[in-house]
Design a protein around this motif. Sequence first.
Motif, PDB file in Angstrom:
ATOM      1  N   VAL A 132      -6.830   5.043  -5.115  1.00 19.84           N
ATOM      2  CA  VAL A 132      -7.056   3.657  -5.521  1.00 19.84           C
ATOM      3  C   VAL A 132      -6.309   3.360  -6.822  1.00 19.84           C
ATOM      4  CG1 VAL A 132      -8.795   2.002  -6.279  1.00 19.84           C
ATOM      5  CG2 VAL A 132      -9.249   3.478  -4.331  1.00 19.84           C
ATOM      6  N   VAL A 133      -6.310   4.322  -7.754  1.00 19.97           N
ATOM      7  CA  VAL A 133      -5.599   4.109  -9.022  1.00 19.97           C
ATOM      8  C   VAL A 133      -4.106   3.917  -8.758  1.00 19.97           C
ATOM      9  CG1 VAL A 133      -4.929   5.183 -11.191  1.00 19.97           C
ATOM     10  CG2 VAL A 133      -7.283   5.337 -10.413  1.00 19.97           C
ATOM     11  N   ILE A 134      -3.538   4.773  -7.909  1.00 18.65           N
ATOM     12  CA  ILE A 134      -2.116   4.629  -7.588  1.00 18.65           C
ATOM     13  C   ILE A 134      -1.852   3.268  -6.961  1.00 18.65           C
ATOM     14  CG2 ILE A 134      -0.230   5.515  -6.164  1.00 18.65           C
ATOM     15  CD1 ILE A 134      -1.405   8.268  -6.390  1.00 18.65           C
ATOM     16  N   PHE A 135      -2.745   2.858  -6.068  1.00 20.16           N
ATOM     17  CA  PHE A 135      -2.586   1.568  -5.402  1.00 20.16           C
ATOM     18  C   PHE A 135      -2.600   0.420  -6.403  1.00 20.16           C
ATOM     19  CE2 PHE A 135      -5.078  -2.061  -3.658  1.00 20.16           C
ATOM     20  CZ  PHE A 135      -4.069  -2.603  -2.896  1.00 20.16           C
ATOM     21  N   VAL A 136      -3.566   0.435  -7.304  1.00 19.38           N
ATOM     22  CA  VAL A 136      -3.687  -0.675  -8.253  1.00 19.38           C
ATOM     23  C   VAL A 136      -2.447  -0.743  -9.148  1.00 19.38           C
ATOM     24  CG1 VAL A 136      -4.966  -1.524 -10.248  1.00 19.38           C
ATOM     25  CG2 VAL A 136      -6.195  -0.711  -8.237  1.00 19.38           C
ATOM     26  N   VAL A 145       0.825  -1.200   0.000  1.00 23.34           N
ATOM     27  CA  VAL A 145       0.000   0.000   0.000  1.00 23.34           C
ATOM     28  C   VAL A 145       0.861   1.252   0.000  1.00 23.34           C
ATOM     29  CG1 VAL A 145      -1.695   1.305   1.305  1.00 23.34           C
ATOM     30  CG2 VAL A 145      -1.889  -1.154   1.156  1.00 23.34           C
ATOM     31  N   PRO A 146       0.764   2.077  -1.029  1.00 16.18           N
ATOM     32  CA  PRO A 146       1.513   3.325  -1.028  1.00 16.18           C
ATOM     33  C   PRO A 146       0.869   4.340  -0.093  1.00 16.18           C
ATOM     34  CG  PRO A 146       0.260   3.117  -3.059  1.00 16.18           C
ATOM     35  CD  PRO A 146       0.009   1.879  -2.265  1.00 16.18           C
ATOM     36  N   VAL A 147       1.708   5.202   0.483  1.00 11.89           N
ATOM     37  CA  VAL A 147       1.206   6.194   1.439  1.00 11.89           C
ATOM     38  C   VAL A 147       0.099   7.030   0.810  1.00 11.89           C
ATOM     39  CG1 VAL A 147       1.857   8.066   2.964  1.00 11.89           C
ATOM     40  CG2 VAL A 147       3.501   6.302   2.414  1.00 11.89           C
ATOM     41  N   GLN A 148       0.288   7.369  -0.483  1.00 11.88           N
ATOM     42  CA  GLN A 148      -0.664   8.261  -1.141  1.00 11.88           C
ATOM     43  C   GLN A 148      -2.091   7.747  -1.081  1.00 11.88           C
ATOM     44  OE1 GLN A 148       2.366   8.140  -2.979  1.00 11.88           O
ATOM     45  NE2 GLN A 148       2.642  10.092  -3.961  1.00 11.88           N
ATOM     46  N   MET A 149      -2.203   6.412  -1.102  1.00 12.73           N
ATOM     47  CA  MET A 149      -3.546   5.846  -1.171  1.00 12.73           C
ATOM     48  C   MET A 149      -4.386   6.240   0.045  1.00 12.73           C
ATOM     49  SD  MET A 149      -4.705   1.936  -1.136  1.00 12.73           S
ATOM     50  CE  MET A 149      -6.414   1.517  -1.385  1.00 12.73           C
ATOM     51  N   VAL A 150      -3.772   6.295   1.213  1.00  8.28           N
ATOM     52  CA  VAL A 150      -4.569   6.464   2.424  1.00  8.28           C
ATOM     53  C   VAL A 150      -4.492   7.868   2.996  1.00  8.28           C
ATOM     54  CG1 VAL A 150      -4.444   4.040   3.024  1.00  8.28           C
ATOM     55  CG2 VAL A 150      -2.694   5.586   3.837  1.00  8.28           C
ATOM     56  N   LEU A 151      -3.955   8.817   2.239  1.00  2.99           N
ATOM     57  CA  LEU A 151      -3.764  10.164   2.785  1.00  2.99           C
ATOM     58  C   LEU A 151      -5.069  10.789   3.270  1.00  2.99           C
ATOM     59  CD1 LEU A 151      -1.222  11.999   0.491  1.00  2.99           C
ATOM     60  CD2 LEU A 151      -0.927  11.179   2.814  1.00  2.99           C
TER      61      LEU A 151
END
Lengths: 301, 312
Positions: free
Chosen positions: B288-292, A140-146
Amino acid sequence: MKIRKINPAGQREPPAERPIKRRATKIHYGMSEIVITIVLVILALVIIIPLVVPLLFSFKTQLEFAYHPWALPKAIRWTNFIEAWKAVRIDQGLLNTLVVCFGSIICTIPPAILAGYVFARYKSRVTEILFYAILIGYFVPVQMVLVPLYRMEVSLKMNDTLYGLFLPMAAFGIPFWTLIFRSFFKSIPREMAESASIDGAGHWRTFFSIMLPLARPATVLAIIQVFMGAWNDYLLSLILLSDQNKFTMQLRVASFLNSYGTDRMPRYAAAVIISALPTLILYLIGHRWIIKGMLSGAIKE
Amino acid sequence: MNVFKRKAVLRTEPAKRKKKDPGRKVFVFLCVLPAILFLAVFLYYPIEETFRLSTMKTTGLSNEVFVGTDNYEKLFRDEEFLAGLRHVFSWAFWSIIIQLPLSFFIAFSLTYYSNKLTKPLQAIFYLPNVLPSAITAMLGKFVFAPNYGLIVSLGKALGWKWLASIDFLGNPDLAFWSVFAVATWAYSGFYVIYLMSRIEQIPKDLREAAELDGASMWCYARKIVLPELNYPLRILAILCTVGSLKLFDLPNMMTMGGPGNATVTLGITLYRHGFINWNYGKAAAIGVVIFVLSLVFTILQFSLGRKEDETI
């Protein structure tokens, strides 16, 4: 020389040929070695120059700089540095950054060591499921949950606090370090733990008096890496901190970039020096360890 | 013999089970608990929220209306988001084309001719990588600033008007490349030391054998080192790609995504939608797009790792 010894018939090769060949290759290597070393030194200069030139600019007045940017400064004036210091206030930022660094080390590494140890040594269906649950965090990238993170912290009144910054930072670090410590504990021979348990040591005793001391080198490298990670964080602190007094070093510098342009170049150059100095000193002292720590993380990645 | 074996088994098995059962579970539970707690609060819950929010239209702080996939559909008509997507992939492409070969050249020549300069040069090449991104951005602005920047001042001193009049960060055609140049300056050092450590793992006899056969440096690099580095180079290429997907710091601080959308990345569009326009739904959809996308590449990385298990 080697070939002559290996020769099974014991015959000597004609001696006339060898020296000429060797000399030829040696000259060849020498030339390309010089050329490539020069290229490397030029590349190194490209890296160093942006860090050194600010020194030349920063002691000048604006007028002096406009007319003779490349001449040596006529006098050593500290006014630019004083102004830049007031504008950046790096000292306060540095203090906050250090708090965040230590907080994130304390919250990242112990949970990661414990979990990594269990995943390496205690295999069952439950631990397997838990391992995959932690592995999710790695993807999970940090950006996703900001956005949710920000909203949650606001509703918990945790935004604008330093612990509100290093706790999520630790949560993002734990999965990776759990993986690292898991593979580290897997590499320790099983017999060490078994002999301890035969001697009557329980799970806790085995972990704390045998496994933990063995993990010291890995832990040191992990500490360095987590420290550097927190030191370099920008995105999370940008989102979570809005109070100037809580700004980290990075945010101080970033807000300087936003509010002061490059038109007064000498002052800007002084600010560059002031801002880069803490990291440069850190690197000068510990570059060997920093590089080692970086590699230890990277190889496992 | 048979009797002995059976006896031994009988004697040890129940004892083992008795000894392990109670303490073991407590130990496992207490060891995993802190990690799971951290992740539950700061990761699992926000992840769930991201997916939920991405299907919502949010106007105020608490006003949420379910809109299904509307946010996603809007994204793919959003000029800014599409620019971000484009920039992210061209950034990844050019990093692989420029940064990796450059790093390989530096790493290879540093290890090929190891002499007194090797260690200091290695330390210098890695130095920009430890600088926090704000300071890198600051240095980037210092070099590329109009009127008084390093390059412009150099142009003035040399009397080259064309160089002195370039606006590196204000020109939409150049801004992307200026930021990219700063990133190359900043990030290549990591690739260098990583590749160096991998080259040093190549057995020394391979090089001796190659030299005995009269292989030149070029030939040795191409025929022996490059094939040996096949796996690490692929890993680095994936790291480059995932890194570009998450790219935020440098473009945000150097140009704020501007001029216009010239240096917008996915991270910057997310930040603009979520924290400047306060449009949570759209920002969550970008998340979500970045995550995928990063999931795809990270799985690729893991599957590459599996094939050559001995390296991990």
